[in-house]
Design a protein around this motif. Structure first.
Motif, mmCIF file in Angstrom:
data_model
loop_
_atom_site.group_PDB
_atom_site.id
_atom_site.type_symbol
_atom_site.label_atom_id
_atom_site.label_comp_id
_atom_site.label_asym_id
_atom_site.label_seq_id
_atom_site.Cartn_x
_atom_site.Cartn_y
_atom_site.Cartn_z
ATOM 1 N N SER A 24 14.656 58.449 1.695
ATOM 2 C CA SER A 24 15.420 58.882 0.694
ATOM 3 C C SER A 24 17.078 59.060 1.195
ATOM 4 N N GLN A 25 17.494 59.352 2.451
ATOM 5 C CA GLN A 25 18.300 59.282 3.039
ATOM 6 C C GLN A 25 18.849 57.573 2.913
ATOM 7 N N ILE A 26 18.051 56.767 3.478
ATOM 8 C CA ILE A 26 18.626 55.512 3.180
ATOM 9 C C ILE A 26 19.089 55.084 1.889
ATOM 10 N N TRP A 27 18.419 55.247 0.787
ATOM 11 C CA TRP A 27 18.575 55.116 -0.439
ATOM 12 C C TRP A 27 19.827 55.739 -0.959
ATOM 13 N N ALA A 28 20.022 57.048 -0.642
ATOM 14 C CA ALA A 28 21.356 57.786 -0.842
ATOM 15 C C ALA A 28 22.592 57.080 -0.291
ATOM 16 N N THR A 82 22.960 45.833 -9.307
ATOM 17 C CA THR A 82 21.740 46.380 -9.790
ATOM 18 C C THR A 82 20.845 47.005 -8.774
ATOM 19 N N ALA A 83 20.577 48.325 -9.120
ATOM 20 C CA ALA A 83 19.745 49.088 -8.108
ATOM 21 C C ALA A 83 18.264 49.172 -8.386
ATOM 22 N N PHE A 84 17.524 48.534 -7.638
ATOM 23 C CA PHE A 84 16.102 48.570 -7.732
ATOM 24 C C PHE A 84 15.391 49.569 -6.882
ATOM 25 N N GLU A 85 15.544 50.780 -7.293
ATOM 26 C CA GLU A 85 14.938 51.980 -6.513
ATOM 27 C C GLU A 85 13.680 51.807 -6.280
ATOM 28 N N PRO A 86 13.282 52.002 -4.982
ATOM 29 C CA PRO A 86 13.915 52.715 -3.692
ATOM 30 C C PRO A 86 14.290 51.482 -2.657
ATOM 31 N N THR A 147 25.889 48.704 8.600
ATOM 32 C CA THR A 147 25.336 49.747 7.547
ATOM 33 C C THR A 147 24.461 50.661 8.219
ATOM 34 N N ILE A 148 23.415 50.320 8.973
ATOM 35 C CA ILE A 148 22.589 51.163 9.858
ATOM 36 C C ILE A 148 23.407 51.998 10.608
ATOM 37 N N ARG A 149 24.295 51.655 11.324
ATOM 38 C CA ARG A 149 24.997 52.671 11.971
ATOM 39 C C ARG A 149 25.834 53.670 11.014
ATOM 40 N N VAL A 150 26.364 53.268 10.254
ATOM 41 C CA VAL A 150 27.090 54.372 9.337
ATOM 42 C C VAL A 150 26.112 55.034 8.417
ATOM 43 N N LEU A 151 25.056 54.650 8.215
ATOM 44 C CA LEU A 151 23.853 55.528 7.540
ATOM 45 C C LEU A 151 23.758 56.715 8.357
ATOM 46 N N VAL A 155 24.314 60.789 7.910
ATOM 47 C CA VAL A 155 23.367 61.651 8.143
ATOM 48 C C VAL A 155 23.455 62.690 9.016
ATOM 49 N N GLU A 156 23.998 62.387 10.257
ATOM 50 C CA GLU A 156 24.255 63.372 11.538
ATOM 51 C C GLU A 156 25.432 64.290 10.937
ATOM 52 N N ALA A 157 26.241 63.693 10.198
ATOM 53 C CA ALA A 157 27.382 64.546 9.762
ATOM 54 C C ALA A 157 27.025 65.430 8.623
ATOM 55 N N GLY A 158 25.942 65.363 8.064
ATOM 56 C CA GLY A 158 25.320 65.960 7.054
ATOM 57 C C GLY A 158 25.943 65.737 5.530
ATOM 58 N N LYS A 159 26.342 64.561 5.596
ATOM 59 C CA LYS A 159 26.695 63.923 4.222
ATOM 60 C C LYS A 159 25.947 63.091 3.256
ATOM 61 N N LEU A 160 24.756 62.849 3.913
ATOM 62 C CA LEU A 160 23.601 62.205 3.065
ATOM 63 C C LEU A 160 22.232 63.133 3.443
#
Length: 160
Positions: A24-28, A82-86, A147-151, A155-160
Motif C-alpha cells: 500500500s505504501q508503494i502504490w501510494a 494509466t494505473a493498473f492497481e495495485p 524511485t525506491i530510495r524516494v519511496l 515513508v520514513e518522513a511519514g508522507k506515505l
C-alpha cells in the motif's frame, strides 16, 4: 523509419537491513509519482502539470493526462498515464514511447520494482540508436533505484 530501444531494469524493493515498504505504501508512492514526477526523478523532470483525471469506463482504471517538463531539453511532453492497481502504472507519450512501472512479487513474497522502457527514436541511425541505448540503460537503473530510495524516504518522513 522509426527505431525503438526496448529495455527493462529490476531491483528489490526491500533488501535485507532496511525497513520493509508495504504494497500500500508503494502504490501510494506510485500514485504520487503520477502527479509529481519531479519528486522521484528530479534529475530528468523539472515539473509535472496534471491536465485531467478520469476513470476508464471499460476497465475502471484511473487515467491521468499530464504534461511533464524535461529538465535537460526543456521540452514539455504530454503523457497519458494509466494505473493498473495495485501493480502497474503505464506512461505513454505522443510519439508512442512507453514506460511501465511494475511492482511484482517473487516466489518467497519479496517485492521487486521493474521499469520497462519502449523508447522511440524516429530517423536515427543504427549507431545513434546504440548510443541512445547505452544512455537509456544507465537512466533506467537510476530511475528504478531512485524511485525506491524516494519511496523509502517518504515513508520514513511519514508522507506515505
Amino acid at each position: 523509419m522509426s527505431r525503438t530501444n526496448n529495455l527493462a531494469f529490476t531491483a528489490p524493493i526491500n533488501p535485507p537491513g532496511l525497513t520493509p515498504l508495504t504494497r500500500s505504501q508503494i502504490w501510494a508512492g506510485l500514485q504520487l509519482k503520477v502527479r509529481s514526477a519531479e519528486t522521484f526523478v528530479a534529475a530528468a523532470i523539472q515539473s509535472t502539470d496534471v491536465l485531467s483525471e478520469s476513470t476508464d469506463p471499460v476497465t475502471g482504471n484511473a487515467v491521468t493526462v499530464r504534461e511533464v517538463l524535461f529538465r535537460e531539453s526543456q521540452k514539455k511532453v504530454k503523457e497519458v498515464v494509466t494505473a493498473f492497481e495495485p501493480c502497474r502504472v503505464e506512461f505513454e507519450q505522443p510519439d508512442g514511447s512507453r514506460v511501465s512501472n511494475v511492482v511484482s512479487e517473487g516466489a518467497a513474497g519479496e517485492l521487486y520494482m521493474t521499469y520497462i522502457f519502449e523508447w522511440r527514436h524516429p530517423g536515427v541511425s543504427a549507431e545513434e540508436l546504440a548510443a541512445a541505448l547505452e544512455k537509456e540503460k544507465a537512466m533506467s537503473r537510476a530511475a528504478v533505484e531512485g524511485t525506491i530510495r524516494v519511496l523509502r524516504q517518504l515513508v520514513e518522513a511519514g508522507k506515505l
